[in-house]
Design a protein around this motif. Structure first.
Motif, short mmCIF file in Angstrom:
data_model
loop_
_atom_site.label_atom_id
_atom_site.label_comp_id
_atom_site.label_asym_id
_atom_site.label_seq_id
_atom_site.Cartn_x
_atom_site.Cartn_y
_atom_site.Cartn_z
N GLU A 49 0.83 -1.21 0.00
CA GLU A 49 0.00 0.00 0.00
C GLU A 49 0.86 1.25 0.00
OE1 GLU A 49 -3.38 2.27 2.70
OE2 GLU A 49 -2.89 0.18 3.13
N PHE A 50 1.91 1.25 0.83
CA PHE A 50 2.80 2.40 0.90
C PHE A 50 3.46 2.66 -0.45
CE2 PHE A 50 6.97 4.28 1.48
CZ PHE A 50 6.68 5.40 2.24
N ALA A 51 3.95 1.60 -1.09
CA ALA A 51 4.63 1.74 -2.39
C ALA A 51 3.69 2.30 -3.44
CB ALA A 51 5.20 0.40 -2.83
N SER A 52 2.44 1.83 -3.46
CA SER A 52 1.51 2.31 -4.47
C SER A 52 1.20 3.79 -4.27
CB SER A 52 0.22 1.48 -4.46
OG SER A 52 -0.54 1.76 -3.30
N LYS A 53 1.09 4.23 -3.04
CA LYS A 53 0.81 5.65 -2.78
C LYS A 53 2.06 6.49 -2.95
CE LYS A 53 -3.19 4.80 0.00
NZ LYS A 53 -3.94 5.01 1.22
#
Length: 56
Positions: A49-53
């Protein structure tokens, strides 16, 4: 550290921290009591999730 421009007080604090780590003072409570996991989100899920954001 002083030659690199670090203020004397900070250099002394870094030295104190290093001594605490080497003597085991810093880790003592963790070693004796461990760490309770309170969350339900797995690191792998958070990382996705962090990487996508972060990358958007």
């Amino acid at each position: 550290m002083l030659q690199a421009g670090v203020p004397k007080e900070m250099a002394e604090l870094y030295t104190e921290m290093g001594l605490g780590i080497r003597k085991g003072v810093v880790q003592k409570d963790f070693i004796e009591h461990g760490s309770v996991v309170n969350g339900k989100v797995k690191l792998e899920d958070f990382a996705k999730e962090f990487a996508s954001k972060f990358n958007s």
